[in-house]
Design an enzyme around this catalytic site. Structure first.
Site, PDB file in Angstrom:
ATOM      1  N   GLU A   1       0.809  -1.220   0.000  1.00 38.92           N
ATOM      2  CA  GLU A   1       0.000   0.000   0.000  1.00 38.92           C
ATOM      3  C   GLU A   1       0.842   1.270   0.000  1.00 38.92           C
ATOM      4  O   GLU A   1       0.892   2.012   0.991  1.00 38.92           O
ATOM      5  CB  GLU A   1      -0.958   0.018   1.199  1.00 38.92           C
TER       6      GLU A   1
ATOM      7  N   GLU B   1      -6.655  -7.715  -0.443  1.00 35.84           N
ATOM      8  CA  GLU B   1      -7.130  -7.800   0.943  1.00 35.84           C
ATOM      9  C   GLU B   1      -8.624  -7.508   0.932  1.00 35.84           C
ATOM     10  O   GLU B   1      -9.038  -6.405   0.583  1.00 35.84           O
ATOM     11  CB  GLU B   1      -6.430  -6.760   1.826  1.00 35.84           C
TER      12      GLU B   1
ATOM     13  N   GLU C   1      -3.343  -4.261  15.492  1.00 36.27           N
ATOM     14  CA  GLU C   1      -4.604  -4.634  14.839  1.00 36.27           C
ATOM     15  C   GLU C   1      -5.374  -5.721  15.591  1.00 36.27           C
ATOM     16  O   GLU C   1      -6.023  -6.580  14.992  1.00 36.27           O
ATOM     17  CB  GLU C   1      -4.322  -5.023  13.383  1.00 36.27           C
TER      18      GLU C   1
HETATM   19  C1  GAL Z   1      -4.358  -2.511   4.991  1.00 35.20           C
HETATM   20  C2  GAL Z   1      -2.961  -3.051   5.141  1.00 35.20           C
HETATM   21  C3  GAL Z   1      -2.913  -4.279   6.011  1.00 35.20           C
HETATM   22  C4  GAL Z   1      -3.771  -4.102   7.231  1.00 35.20           C
HETATM   23  C5  GAL Z   1      -5.168  -3.784   6.804  1.00 35.20           C
HETATM   24  C6  GAL Z   1      -6.135  -3.633   7.946  1.00 35.20           C
HETATM   25  O1  GAL Z   1      -4.322  -1.133   4.822  1.00 35.20           O
HETATM   26  O2  GAL Z   1      -2.388  -3.350   3.890  1.00 35.20           O
HETATM   27  O3  GAL Z   1      -1.597  -4.539   6.380  1.00 35.20           O
HETATM   28  O4  GAL Z   1      -3.241  -3.088   8.019  1.00 35.20           O
HETATM   29  O5  GAL Z   1      -5.169  -2.585   6.086  1.00 35.20           O
HETATM   30  O6  GAL Z   1      -7.434  -3.347   7.487  1.00 35.20           O
END
Ligand code: GAL
Length: 649
Positions: free
Chosen positions: A142, A313, A361
């Site tokens: 990202e 993702e 997280e």
């Molecule tokens: C994205 C990121 C991941 C994780 C995810 C959580 O922005 O690539 O590593 O942090 O969000 O929603």
């Protein structure tokens, strides 16, 4: 049409890896992305690589029949690296370095950091470039996340000066382009120029736009450094990057040009919560997400990947990072997956295999709970995986009849000079996208540099800069083209064109914009359609236009709001829904495109001979299918979060 998952073997004891891999494969997942944050485990001491754990993880995943996307770990430079080279840190607009302790703390312009990246990527690619499990690579993670595209470091300042020198060659040309005589901003040499930060009031807009262009080129160059190494040492593997939602600080089309596959990270509930949507929309779509947000990005990144794209993702449950983090309605993980597949995704990969009980997280769901039992999303993944097997392979998306032009530069420009609070090219383009989708149309989102010939209708709501080449291409089209407010209102140097807007298109659009006004969000601009006297509305922006053309719609004072000349339609305001619908439906009819006006919350997408319908409304909806439809998924009623698909149109 494959499913995948993001996995962090380094976060879990080795004893559970084989069991994890077995369960992934049994759940119907075929791809696993790993490694993108693992630098401190791959190189625990400077120059000392520790690859054994990754060898083992890859062998285990491979033995379970899984294909791996191996991430380069450059989004998370480890502590020893930062301490040995503090100048690699990005500097914020306040002049302060970003600190170690989260991620993305590097500056794209740091040459020493680039050398470290080249080294670790080379080491990984030499070791795993031919590994039978590693079938794709992800560069970094990202780009730009947490607002990290733009840095004001010494390295960035140095490289910006070189970039300017290449662009302008001579300082007098730069002074002219920037209008630097204004407020005594003139420079005597490129060495005198700093990045545009910490000025007393707004910095010169041309200076800022050039800094955006420079920063965007820096991201593309940083990415290319990695893709070059990966292509050399790991031939035949796809090179991918995972982009974000509603993020525009660099030109994703430019980065996409160096990738085999574009991908993006789809968090529908987080995007609804954290972006510009009204309180009503936030309540209404709370657990489903806005009906157009995922689709908008699917169509955008399909464009960035020249047809090849993934969801890297996919939100699997509640996330941790938005203002509030509701749980999706049961069925949403399935619906989001099918929606991506219907828009042409090759792979949908979930973030993440298991919720981590530690660090930043902890509240972010995965397909599994921290105790290794399954969470809700896992059941939906099993269901989709069975459904994919039943539906069989679908061919990629055909070219859509409608092209929607999106320019990253336009979004930088409107951020720099909105002229009315909240004016954003991204938001205007998104709202027009919603209008097209409410009419049941499939849309390709394309770069202004894309070949527009062959589209039946071209919609370009936000192109404040139209250079000569783009003007020539737009004028040579025969399909209807919609131009929005502010079209061709600035030169490439960010100045009002000498003959007033829209000068670049004037030979086919006889009009001059002599004044603009911006308005508060709660002001409705009544617009009367001349043909039938109906009254619809614009908002936020109004242009006063001097033209011999007879308008198709007028503001209250008689001034033109909607013009047509040849294949161009021009809008002198930001359209509210009814005005937008009216114009788009009218243009589609002229273009010979059949619209299917849809119930609120329902959207359609065609792929591989099937028509898919999705329901983001919190109530049931009828599927807009023919009476005798041959359903392959679902049926004539769409539950909230429901999907149906039938053969044919
Ligand atoms: C994205 C990121 C991941 C994780 C995810 C959580 O922005 O690539 O590593 O942090 O969000 O929603």
């Amino acid at each position: 049409m494959d499913l995948g998952v993001c996995y962090y073997p380094e976060q879990w004891p080795q004893e559970v890896w084989a069991e994890d891999a077995r369960r992934m494969s049994e759940m119907g997942l075929t791809w696993v992305r790993i490694g993108e944050f693992a630098w401190s485990r791959l190189e625990p001491e400077p120059g000392l690589y520790a690859f054994e754990w990754l060898d083992r993880a890859l062998d285990i995943l491979h033995a379970a029949g899984l294909k791996v996307v191996l991430g380069t770990p450059t989004a998370t430079p480890p502590k020893w690296l930062v301490d040995s080279d503090p100048a690699m840190l990005a500097l914020g607009p306040d002049g302060q370095p970003r600190r170690f302790g989260s991620r993305r703390h590097y500056c794209f312009s740091s040459e020493t950091y680039r050398a470290h990246c080249a080294r670790i990527v080379t080491a990984l690619a030499e070791r795993y470039g031919g590994h039978p499990a590693v079938l794709a690579w992800q560069t970094d993670n990202e780009y730009g996340c947490h607002n990290t595209t733009i840095s004001y470091s010494a390295a960035a300042a140095r490289r910006f000066r070189l970039w300017l020198q290449t662009r302008y060659a001579d300082i007098a040309a730069l002074n002219r382009a920037w209008g630097a005589v204004f407020w005594s901003q003139e420079y005597r040499s490129f060495d005198e120029i700093d990045p545009p930060s910490q000025t007393v009031t707004e910095a010169n807009p041309s200076h800022r736009l050039d800094y955006n262009r420079f920063a965007s080129d820096e991201v593309a160059g940083f990415n290319r450094l990695q893709t070059d190494i990966l292509r050399r040492l790991s031939p035949g593997r796809d090179v991918i990057h995972n982009f974000m939602g509603f993020y525009t600080e660099f030109d994703h089309f430019a980065v996409g040009a160096d990738l085999d596959v574009a991908s993006w990270d789809s968090y529908p509930l987080g995007f609804l919560e954290d972006f510009w949507f009204s309180a009503d929309e936030k309540r209404r779509y709370l657990r489903q997400g806005h009906p157009d947000v995922s689709a908008f990005h699917h169509d955008l990144y399909r464009g960035c990947g020249r047809g090849r794209w993934w969801v890297m993702e996919q939100q699997p449950g509640p996330v941790n990072w938005a203002g509030h983090n509701p749980a999706p309605l049961p069925g949403m993980v399935r619906m989001w997956t099918w929606e991506a597949l219907a828009h042409g995704a090759e792979v949908v990969s979930y973030f993440r295999w298991r919720q981590a009980p530690f660090a930043q997280e902890q509240f972010h769901a995965g397909l599994n709970l921290p105790d290794r039992t399954e969470d809700v999303g896992a059941g939906e993944v099993r269901q989709v995986s069975r459904e994919i097997a039943d539906v069989g392979r679908l061919s990629p998306c055909a070219r859509a009849a409608t092209a929607l032009v999106f320019s990253y530069e336009a979004d930088w420009l409107t951020k720099i000079q909105p002229q009315g609070r909240g004016y954003s090219a991204l938001r205007l383009v998104f709202e027009v996208y919603c209008g097209l989708r409410r009419l049941g149309l499939d849309v390709d989102i394309v770069d202004p540099a894309a070949d527009l010939t062959g589209y039946q209708m071209v919609v370009a709501p936000a192109l404040p800069i139209v250079d000569e080449a783009l003007a020539a291409r737009l004028m040579s089209l025969t399909a209807p083209v919609l131009l929005g407010p502010r079209t061709a209102s600035k030169t490439v140097d960010f100045q009002i064109p000498p003959g007033l807007p829209p000068e670049a298109l004037r030979s086919m659009l006889p009009m001059r914009v002599t004044r603009v006004e911006s308005l508060r969000g709660d002001v409705d601009l009544a617009v009367r359609v001349v043909a039938d006297g109906s009254v619809v509305h614009g908002k936020a922006w109004r242009e006063f236009i001097d033209s011999p053309l007879v308008p198709l719609a007028r503001f209250d004072d008689g001034g033109g709001a909607w013009f047509r000349h040849g294949h161009f339609d021009y809008l002198a305001t930001w359209p509210q829904d009814a005005l937008l619908q009216r114009i788009l439906a009218d243009m589609a009819e002229r273009a010979g495109i059949v619209c299917v006006p849809l119930d609120e919350g329902v959207r359609l997408r065609r792929r591989g001979g099937l028509t898919f319908a999705f329901n983001s409304a919190p109530e049931e909806r009828p599927a807009p299918a023919p009476q005798d439809a041959d359903f392959v998924i679902g049926g004539p009623t769409l539950a909230p979060g429901g999907v149906s698909a039938w053969r044919g149109g």
